[in-house]
Scaffold this motif. Sequence first.
Motif, mmCIF file in Angstrom:
data_model
loop_
_atom_site.group_PDB
_atom_site.id
_atom_site.type_symbol
_atom_site.label_atom_id
_atom_site.label_comp_id
_atom_site.label_asym_id
_atom_site.label_seq_id
_atom_site.Cartn_x
_atom_site.Cartn_y
_atom_site.Cartn_z
ATOM 1 N N MET A 1 0.839 -1.190 0.000
ATOM 2 C CA MET A 1 0.000 0.000 0.000
ATOM 3 C C MET A 1 0.884 1.254 0.000
ATOM 4 S SD MET A 1 -3.123 0.785 2.691
ATOM 5 C CE MET A 1 -4.150 -0.598 2.178
ATOM 6 N N CYS A 2 0.471 2.293 -0.722
ATOM 7 C CA CYS A 2 1.330 3.469 -0.948
ATOM 8 C C CYS A 2 2.621 3.007 -1.626
ATOM 9 C CB CYS A 2 1.642 4.193 0.356
ATOM 10 S SG CYS A 2 0.214 4.773 1.277
ATOM 11 N N SER B 1 -11.109 -1.630 -0.755
ATOM 12 C CA SER B 1 -11.988 -2.791 -0.562
ATOM 13 C C SER B 1 -13.027 -2.891 -1.676
ATOM 14 C CB SER B 1 -12.670 -2.738 0.807
ATOM 15 O OG SER B 1 -13.522 -1.609 0.902
ATOM 16 N N ASP B 2 -13.366 -1.754 -2.289
ATOM 17 C CA ASP B 2 -14.281 -1.777 -3.439
ATOM 18 C C ASP B 2 -13.571 -2.350 -4.670
ATOM 19 O OD1 ASP B 2 -16.309 -0.562 -1.946
ATOM 20 O OD2 ASP B 2 -15.643 1.454 -2.492
ATOM 21 N N ILE C 1 -5.189 4.607 6.062
ATOM 22 C CA ILE C 1 -4.397 3.399 5.805
ATOM 23 C C ILE C 1 -4.847 2.253 6.699
ATOM 24 C CG2 ILE C 1 -2.080 2.408 6.065
ATOM 25 C CD1 ILE C 1 -1.070 5.284 5.197
ATOM 26 N N ILE C 2 -5.004 2.526 7.980
ATOM 27 C CA ILE C 2 -5.348 1.471 8.930
ATOM 28 C C ILE C 2 -6.799 1.023 8.756
ATOM 29 C CG2 ILE C 2 -5.607 0.985 11.402
ATOM 30 C CD1 ILE C 2 -3.059 2.765 11.782
ATOM 31 N N LYS C 3 -7.688 1.950 8.506
ATOM 32 C CA LYS C 3 -9.093 1.594 8.249
ATOM 33 C C LYS C 3 -9.205 0.707 7.018
ATOM 34 C CE LYS C 3 -13.658 3.672 7.385
ATOM 35 N NZ LYS C 3 -13.905 3.072 6.045
ATOM 36 N N SER C 4 -8.546 1.110 5.938
ATOM 37 C CA SER C 4 -8.592 0.330 4.707
ATOM 38 C C SER C 4 -7.969 -1.049 4.905
ATOM 39 C CB SER C 4 -7.865 1.080 3.587
ATOM 40 O OG SER C 4 -7.919 0.367 2.377
ATOM 41 N N SER C 5 -6.880 -1.104 5.671
ATOM 42 C CA SER C 5 -6.223 -2.384 5.938
ATOM 43 C C SER C 5 -7.145 -3.331 6.690
ATOM 44 C CB SER C 5 -4.939 -2.163 6.741
ATOM 45 O OG SER C 5 -3.991 -1.426 5.985
ATOM 46 N N SER C 6 -7.901 -2.801 7.645
ATOM 47 C CA SER C 6 -8.827 -3.637 8.411
ATOM 48 C C SER C 6 -9.916 -4.220 7.512
ATOM 49 C CB SER C 6 -9.451 -2.837 9.556
ATOM 50 O OG SER C 6 -10.397 -1.893 9.073
#
Length: 252
Positions: free
Chosen positions: A55-56, A112-113, A157-162
């Motif tokens: 990511m990034c 996630s989409d 970043i952390i929200k998307s990772s979860s």
Amino acid sequence: MNNTLLNKNERIDDLHLNNLKLIQNPNQFCFGVDAVLLAHFASKGIKSGSRTMDMCAGNGIISILLSHKSAAEEIIGLEIQKDVSDMASRSVILNNLSKKINMVCGDLKFASDIFGKSSFNNIVCNPPYKEYGGGLISKHNSAAIARHEILCNAEDIIKSSSELLMPGGKLAMIHRPERLIDLVTLMRNYKIEPKRLRFVHPSYKKTATMILLEGTYCGRPKLVLEPPLYIYEETGAKYTDEINLIYERTAE
């Protein structure tokens, strides 16, 4: 070297690792030791056959390093800047890694989409370190985006990772020590339990300037503080044996 893959102002750098090479544009943002340390740190948590997201991803350095250092079967590099993502894609072609690495241009906030929820075993992220408005902003837009939380922040970043990680999946990050509490708090808020932490020091008598942090999605509480990592020997003239080992080179 395959110069047909180069655009204006770009160059091909030899990584001196398993004959791997990387296309970079010095007018934008070139990788540093943080990318190498993160790839090494994260590789320990990547099991055989895993699907891993970088990511990034930037110029793709971590994806390319993980292709050698880790047991990942598939690596997706997600980068929001189209020109940078394109440059990373050409590095993948240069190294004949198209069957293992796929660079995707997209916004991590909607990852996630794009990929579906619970679709990755591992996520590795070398994020922008500086909060937007903190420090001088580079006149080169790509460099500014790489260093500052302009297009995404730590919570994004952390929200998307979860959302992307399967239960038991791991998120590995490198960041600045002053952001440690923010990262730990955000991880727990999004059900990623901090499990491994390592401080990185320029040399033995200097304060840590980087942290390596790994968390497990839906993991049980237990944080292991790993031994500090020192980049240079006490004199500052030579790399430590561990750094030489991480770079897979003989001591200088």
